[in-house]
Design a protein around this motif. Structure first.
Motif, PDB file in Angstrom:
ATOM      1  N   VAL A  16       0.652  -1.187  -0.012  1.00  0.00           N
ATOM      2  CA  VAL A  16      -0.068  -0.156  -0.266  1.00  0.00           C
ATOM      3  C   VAL A  16       0.626   1.118   0.032  1.00  0.00           C
ATOM      4  O   VAL A  16       2.036   1.213   0.311  1.00  0.00           O
ATOM      5  CB  VAL A  16      -1.043  -0.054   1.152  1.00  0.00           C
ATOM      6  CG1 VAL A  16      -2.053  -1.095   1.275  1.00  0.00           C
ATOM      7  CG2 VAL A  16      -0.380  -0.083   2.458  1.00  0.00           C
ATOM      8  N   TYR A  18       1.074   5.388   1.363  1.00  0.00           N
ATOM      9  CA  TYR A  18       0.399   6.579   2.225  1.00  0.00           C
ATOM     10  C   TYR A  18       1.405   7.764   2.143  1.00  0.00           C
ATOM     11  O   TYR A  18       2.695   7.310   2.403  1.00  0.00           O
ATOM     12  CB  TYR A  18       0.311   5.905   3.798  1.00  0.00           C
ATOM     13  CG  TYR A  18      -0.180   6.882   4.770  1.00  0.00           C
ATOM     14  CD1 TYR A  18      -1.200   7.487   4.903  1.00  0.00           C
ATOM     15  CD2 TYR A  18       1.232   7.050   6.016  1.00  0.00           C
ATOM     16  CE1 TYR A  18      -1.399   8.603   5.779  1.00  0.00           C
ATOM     17  CE2 TYR A  18       0.564   7.944   6.949  1.00  0.00           C
ATOM     18  CZ  TYR A  18      -0.465   8.823   6.666  1.00  0.00           C
ATOM     19  OH  TYR A  18      -0.735   9.631   7.592  1.00  0.00           O
ATOM     20  N   ILE A  26      -0.864  -4.036   5.079  1.00  0.00           N
ATOM     21  CA  ILE A  26      -1.584  -3.521   6.330  1.00  0.00           C
ATOM     22  C   ILE A  26      -1.579  -4.512   7.200  1.00  0.00           C
ATOM     23  O   ILE A  26      -1.769  -5.749   7.215  1.00  0.00           O
ATOM     24  CB  ILE A  26      -2.999  -3.244   6.092  1.00  0.00           C
ATOM     25  CG1 ILE A  26      -3.079  -2.131   4.988  1.00  0.00           C
ATOM     26  CG2 ILE A  26      -3.658  -3.077   7.139  1.00  0.00           C
ATOM     27  CD1 ILE A  26      -4.621  -1.869   4.194  1.00  0.00           C
ATOM     28  N   LEU A  45       0.287   0.194   9.010  1.00  0.00           N
ATOM     29  CA  LEU A  45       1.062  -0.109   7.937  1.00  0.00           C
ATOM     30  C   LEU A  45       2.485  -0.556   8.247  1.00  0.00           C
ATOM     31  O   LEU A  45       3.368   0.093   8.803  1.00  0.00           O
ATOM     32  CB  LEU A  45       1.258   1.068   6.917  1.00  0.00           C
ATOM     33  CG  LEU A  45      -0.120   1.753   6.640  1.00  0.00           C
ATOM     34  CD1 LEU A  45      -0.035   3.067   5.935  1.00  0.00           C
ATOM     35  CD2 LEU A  45      -1.174   0.916   6.177  1.00  0.00           C
ATOM     36  N   VAL A  61      -4.912   6.080   2.597  1.00  0.00           N
ATOM     37  CA  VAL A  61      -3.921   4.839   2.183  1.00  0.00           C
ATOM     38  C   VAL A  61      -4.645   4.080   0.938  1.00  0.00           C
ATOM     39  O   VAL A  61      -5.848   4.139   0.735  1.00  0.00           O
ATOM     40  CB  VAL A  61      -4.209   3.746   3.168  1.00  0.00           C
ATOM     41  CG1 VAL A  61      -3.539   2.569   2.859  1.00  0.00           C
ATOM     42  CG2 VAL A  61      -3.687   4.409   4.494  1.00  0.00           C
TER      43      VAL A  61
END
Length: 67
Positions: A16, A18, A26, A45, A61
């Protein structure tokens, strides 16, 4: 990211993003309720070195493939 998307990402362990930083996956979804019964959902995360985590609001996210 929605709650259901986060759950899918959690179980699939997909990378992911961010704040323009990539994370391995996650590692947890955290639900918090304040004194006024407002629900706040965050994602934990895992960093690329798998040595630390960052707590982020789900709305910030994104799955890596969406970038």
């Amino acid at each position: 990211m929605t709650n259901s998307e986060a759950k899918e990402a959690l179980f699939a362990k997909i990378p992911v993003v961010y704040k323009n930083t990539e994370y391995s996956y996650i590692s947890a979804i955290v639900y918090r309720v304040d004194k006024n019964n407002n629900l706040f959902i965050s994602a934990e995360l895992m960093d690329k070195n798998e040595r630390s985590v960052t707590i982020a609001q789900l709305k910030e996210v994104y799955p890596l493939h969406d970038q």
